[in-house]
Design a protein around this motif. Structure first.
Motif, PDB file in Angstrom:
ATOM      1  N   PRO A 108     -34.430  21.851 -26.122  1.00  0.00           N
ATOM      2  CA  PRO A 108     -35.435  21.122 -25.338  1.00  0.00           C
ATOM      3  C   PRO A 108     -35.036  21.090 -23.869  1.00  0.00           C
ATOM      4  O   PRO A 108     -33.961  21.582 -23.499  1.00  0.00           O
ATOM      5  CB  PRO A 108     -35.386  19.721 -25.938  1.00  0.00           C
ATOM      6  CG  PRO A 108     -34.005  19.589 -26.489  1.00  0.00           C
ATOM      7  CD  PRO A 108     -33.599  20.965 -26.930  1.00  0.00           C
ATOM      8  N   GLU A 109     -35.866  20.494 -23.052  1.00  0.00           N
ATOM      9  CA  GLU A 109     -35.505  20.308 -21.646  1.00  0.00           C
ATOM     10  C   GLU A 109     -34.263  19.431 -21.569  1.00  0.00           C
ATOM     11  O   GLU A 109     -34.022  18.612 -22.464  1.00  0.00           O
ATOM     12  CB  GLU A 109     -36.660  19.600 -20.926  1.00  0.00           C
ATOM     13  CG  GLU A 109     -37.322  20.495 -19.884  1.00  0.00           C
ATOM     14  CD  GLU A 109     -38.354  19.731 -19.110  1.00  0.00           C
ATOM     15  OE1 GLU A 109     -37.988  19.130 -18.088  1.00  0.00           O
ATOM     16  OE2 GLU A 109     -39.514  19.741 -19.560  1.00  0.00           O
ATOM     17  N   ASN A 110     -33.493  19.591 -20.531  1.00  0.00           N
ATOM     18  CA  ASN A 110     -32.264  18.802 -20.346  1.00  0.00           C
ATOM     19  C   ASN A 110     -31.194  19.093 -21.385  1.00  0.00           C
ATOM     20  O   ASN A 110     -30.367  18.250 -21.689  1.00  0.00           O
ATOM     21  CB  ASN A 110     -32.556  17.298 -20.348  1.00  0.00           C
ATOM     22  CG  ASN A 110     -33.525  16.922 -19.264  1.00  0.00           C
ATOM     23  OD1 ASN A 110     -33.441  17.445 -18.153  1.00  0.00           O
ATOM     24  ND2 ASN A 110     -34.456  16.051 -19.581  1.00  0.00           N
ATOM     25  N   ALA A 111     -31.274  20.304 -21.970  1.00  0.00           N
ATOM     26  CA  ALA A 111     -30.197  20.715 -22.884  1.00  0.00           C
ATOM     27  C   ALA A 111     -29.646  22.053 -22.399  1.00  0.00           C
ATOM     28  O   ALA A 111     -30.353  22.829 -21.744  1.00  0.00           O
ATOM     29  CB  ALA A 111     -30.722  20.833 -24.304  1.00  0.00           C
ATOM     30  N   TRP A 112     -28.383  22.306 -22.717  1.00  0.00           N
ATOM     31  CA  TRP A 112     -27.748  23.556 -22.296  1.00  0.00           C
ATOM     32  C   TRP A 112     -26.679  23.947 -23.318  1.00  0.00           C
ATOM     33  O   TRP A 112     -26.217  23.074 -24.067  1.00  0.00           O
ATOM     34  CB  TRP A 112     -27.125  23.378 -20.900  1.00  0.00           C
ATOM     35  CG  TRP A 112     -27.045  24.665 -20.120  1.00  0.00           C
ATOM     36  CD1 TRP A 112     -26.036  25.560 -20.132  1.00  0.00           C
ATOM     37  CD2 TRP A 112     -28.042  25.184 -19.243  1.00  0.00           C
ATOM     38  NE1 TRP A 112     -26.337  26.619 -19.307  1.00  0.00           N
ATOM     39  CE2 TRP A 112     -27.558  26.428 -18.757  1.00  0.00           C
ATOM     40  CE3 TRP A 112     -29.303  24.752 -18.820  1.00  0.00           C
ATOM     41  CZ2 TRP A 112     -28.289  27.214 -17.856  1.00  0.00           C
ATOM     42  CZ3 TRP A 112     -30.021  25.538 -17.932  1.00  0.00           C
ATOM     43  CH2 TRP A 112     -29.515  26.754 -17.461  1.00  0.00           C
ATOM     44  N   THR A 113     -26.320  25.231 -23.329  1.00  0.00           N
ATOM     45  CA  THR A 113     -25.235  25.675 -24.206  1.00  0.00           C
ATOM     46  C   THR A 113     -24.200  26.450 -23.390  1.00  0.00           C
ATOM     47  O   THR A 113     -24.520  27.020 -22.348  1.00  0.00           O
ATOM     48  CB  THR A 113     -25.748  26.623 -25.317  1.00  0.00           C
ATOM     49  OG1 THR A 113     -26.278  27.798 -24.699  1.00  0.00           O
ATOM     50  CG2 THR A 113     -26.801  25.964 -26.186  1.00  0.00           C
TER      51      THR A 113
END
Lengths: 159, 291
Positions: free
Chosen positions: B173-178
């Motif tokens: 989703p928005e505001n997520a990162w890996t």
């Protein structure tokens, strides 16, 4: 063990041959087709010296089963240039002193070919990245990188 | 040494496996399998060659909320894919450090998951994304989470009549990162001493969701660090919280030494990686919001 009757397309020629299930591409290229530019270093995928181009992409012929190369376009160094007229990459390798013992040279030249086919103007970093899977134990890579840069400039000018 | 079966169609491959699966090993491009056969570690009777199914199983597709990756997608494909960029950057981090360029041109994500060795760099990422695998047989498709698929080092829950055909997961989703990183002894063509993938979802400075996977938690395979995740969830992202998470991680890990590295070294690197990767994701999320 089963044999397979396959078509190998190597350096623009078609070969209809029988291969064993466990024949590696490198063995068929060297021993059946006599293409001795393909070198075996480690045989385990670490050194990159057995590199050939399959459909234009550098792959390791020691980790490819011959039967898996059926119907694909394979390029070895024998398919580049001729004794009378070297390919511009070969010329550049000679001029930039990129060859010492010569064992890694066929792989290095094919990798350069694949790189320059995709990217006419590679940076030094991109060249180093492209050859990073191929070991040379004598030139220290400097000459190889310079040769690929030189080849890219010449081939670009020739259009 | 072994026979190779070259299927005439994908259906033929599935039928062959339903008959001969018990004695068959599946090969895509052999970067893991062939050296192990040559070293005498494996003595397969028959190899089923999947390398001819590029047109069927080599793709990266965005499908509504999902990303679908065909089993024969190569590491180079992953590195160059625009779909696996931005918040899914972890894939690029792993692809960039995966073997050498020739190996990247050959190695596939299906092979990576299927081999399930301790150094398979994409497994931690897939765990951090809660990814699932599609296993296909003559009876149809079966879906299994990567976590349930990987049973042990080199052992997966694939039935002998099944082929891993696809890996899929929900888009972040928005505001997520890996992010992913691995540490070894040199910069090119190395097997990780330690690897780690994280998925971080932050809202208004608070950690909404976090998943951490690394190649040694309890066993010698990539696993989730659930205790550390639980500690982090719901907390405000601060340096103190990160330091706390490092301590939880150290308690959670079953420390093991082997010929590659000592347990003491590993745990220090794992703690450092945890902080580095979480901070990286957090900074990316904040920057994305600003833009």
């Amino acid at each position: 063990m089963s044999k397979h009757f396959i078509t190998l397309k190597v350096n623009g020629k078609e070969y209809n041959i029988y291969v064993n299930s466990d024949d590696r591409l490198i063995d068929v290229l060297r021993d059946k087709l006599g293409l001795k530019s393909v070198k075996e270093g480690c045989g385990t995928g670490d050194c990159g010296l057995c590199t050939v181009l399959v459909n234009g992409v550098p792959v390791l012929s020691c980790l490819t089963l011959a039967v898996q190369a059926r119907n694909k376009e394979i390029l070895t160094l024998e398919g580049l240039g001729s004794e009378e007229k070297l390919h511009p990459i070969q010329e550049a390798f000679r001029e930039a002193h990129a060859v010492q013992c010569g064992f890694c040279t066929p792989a290095m030249i094919l990798i350069a070919k694949a790189l320059l086919d995709r990217n006419q103007n590679p940076s030094y970093d991109e060249i180093r990245e492209a050859i990073s899977g191929t070991l040379c134990r004598c030139t220290g890579y400097y000459g190889v990188v310079e040769a690929i840069k030189l080849a890219s400039e010449r081939m670009k000018n020739e259009g | 040494m072994f026979d190779v079966y070259v299927p005439s169609s994908f259906d033929d491959a599935l039928k062959f496996l339903s008959r001969e699966g018990h004695k068959t090993t599946i090969i895509s491009h052999g970067t893991d399998l062939l050296p192990r056969i040559r070293a005498g570690e494996l003595r397969p009777e028959v190899l089923l060659d999947l390398s001819g199914f590029d047109d069927l199983l080599r793709y990266i597709r965005e499908d509504g909320e999902c990303i679908r990756i065909g089993a024969l997608t190569t590491v180079t494909d992953i590195y160059e894919s625009p779909a696996l960029n931005g918040p899914l950057e972890a894939f690029k981090h792993a692809a960039k450090k995966f073997g050498g360029p020739q190996i990247r041109n050959m190695a596939t994500i299906g092979g990576n998951v299927g081999a399930a060795s301790s150094s398979e760099d994409f497994i931690p990422i897939l765990l951090a994304l809660n990814a699932k695998a599609k296993l296909t047989s003559v009876n149809g498709d079966r879906i299994l989470s990567i976590e349930r698929l990987i049973l042990d080092k080199g052992v997966i829950a694939r039935r002998s009549n099944e082929i891993i055909t696809e890996i899929f997961f929900k888009k972040p989703p928005e505001n997520a990162w890996t992010a992913f990183d691995k540490i070894g002894r040199r910069n090119a063509m190395f097997i990780a001493l330690v690897n780690m993938a994280v998925y971080l979802h932050v809202e208004n400075g608070r950690i909404k969701d976090v998943r951490i996977a690394l190649n040694r938690v309890k066993r010698k395979i990539p696993e989730r660090a659930y205790e550390t995740e639980k500690f982090l969830k719901g907390k405000i992202f601060t340096n103190e919280v990160l330091e706390g998470a490092k301590e939880v991680l150290e308690r959670e890990l079953k420390l093991t030494s082997d010929f590659r590295a000592s347990a003491e070294y590993r745990v220090e690197v794992q703690k450092a990686l945890l902080k580095r990767l979480l901070t990286y994701c957090y900074n990316k999320i904040r920057r994305v919001k600003v833009e």
